[in-house]
Design a protein around this motif. Structure first.
Motif, PDB file in Angstrom:
ATOM      1  N   ASP A  84      47.779  41.427  46.975  1.00 25.88           N
ATOM      2  CA  ASP A  84      46.793  42.167  47.758  1.00 25.88           C
ATOM      3  C   ASP A  84      45.619  41.240  48.052  1.00 25.88           C
ATOM      4  OD1 ASP A  84      44.945  43.896  48.858  1.00 25.88           O
ATOM      5  OD2 ASP A  84      45.076  45.382  47.263  1.00 25.88           O
ATOM      6  N   VAL A  90      39.105  41.920  45.459  1.00 23.36           N
ATOM      7  CA  VAL A  90      40.474  42.221  45.020  1.00 23.36           C
ATOM      8  C   VAL A  90      41.194  40.934  44.609  1.00 23.36           C
ATOM      9  CG1 VAL A  90      42.720  43.090  45.804  1.00 23.36           C
ATOM     10  CG2 VAL A  90      40.640  44.341  46.376  1.00 23.36           C
ATOM     11  N   GLU A  93      39.735  39.788  41.183  1.00 27.62           N
ATOM     12  CA  GLU A  93      40.201  40.643  40.094  1.00 27.62           C
ATOM     13  C   GLU A  93      41.688  40.421  39.805  1.00 27.62           C
ATOM     14  OE1 GLU A  93      38.937  44.541  41.311  1.00 27.62           O
ATOM     15  OE2 GLU A  93      36.877  44.174  40.656  1.00 27.62           O
ATOM     16  N   SER A  94      42.460  40.190  40.838  1.00 28.26           N
ATOM     17  CA  SER A  94      43.885  39.913  40.667  1.00 28.26           C
ATOM     18  C   SER A  94      44.093  38.619  39.889  1.00 28.26           C
ATOM     19  CB  SER A  94      44.555  39.824  42.045  1.00 28.26           C
ATOM     20  OG  SER A  94      45.882  39.394  41.925  1.00 28.26           O
TER      21      SER A  94
END
Length: 145
Positions: A84, A90, A93-94
């Motif tokens: 994503d 995002v 955080e991934s």
């Protein structure tokens, strides 16, 4: 601007070091809040004032800047592991979930480093000092893991 030419660190699997350097870089550029807080795209039916539209456009631009810097510092294999990529928050955080302190990641990195050490050869154009420096770099990385 001279600091735009600063070389970003390449992500080498060491999340703690890389994330610290990148956070400092983003804070210096005034972009850390876009990773920390992200931004929300309002529903398509929302009518924005000119000021709200400008704020949203600025947030989108800053998000693209951060993504640009992140993409410059990660290799293609790491990039492809991030499923994503809709926002820099995002993506961050991934990567944090995947690489922060994971025993599996450290074990994998150690296996790669061991392989690098096993196939280490002195290049014809390389001095003994340069070869020794490369060997020490690998062993130091192994020790730090």
């Amino acid at each position: 601007m001279a600091d735009d030419k600063m070389k970003l660190p390449n992500f080498d699997g060491h999340w703690d070091h890389w994330s610290e350097v990148m956070e400092n870089f983003f804070r210096a550029k005034g972009l850390w809040s876009i990773i920390e807080n992200g931004y929300e795209e309002p529903p398509a039916t929302t009518i924005l004032t000119a000021e709200q539209r400008n704020q949203l456009d600025d947030a989108k631009t800053n998000d693209h800047k951060v993504k640009h810097y992140l993409y410059q510092s990660i290799d293609r294999i790491t990039f492809e592991q991030i499923l994503d990529r809709r926002s820099s928050k995002v993506i961050w955080e991934s990567m944090k979930r995947k690489f922060d302190g994971s025993d599996r990641v450290k074990k994998s990195l150690l296996q790669k480093l061991r392989r690098d050490f096993e196939i280490l050869e002195m290049k014809k154009s390389e001095s003994i000092e340069e070869y020794f420096t490369r060997a020490l770099a690998i062993t130091n990385q192994m020790r730090s893991n």
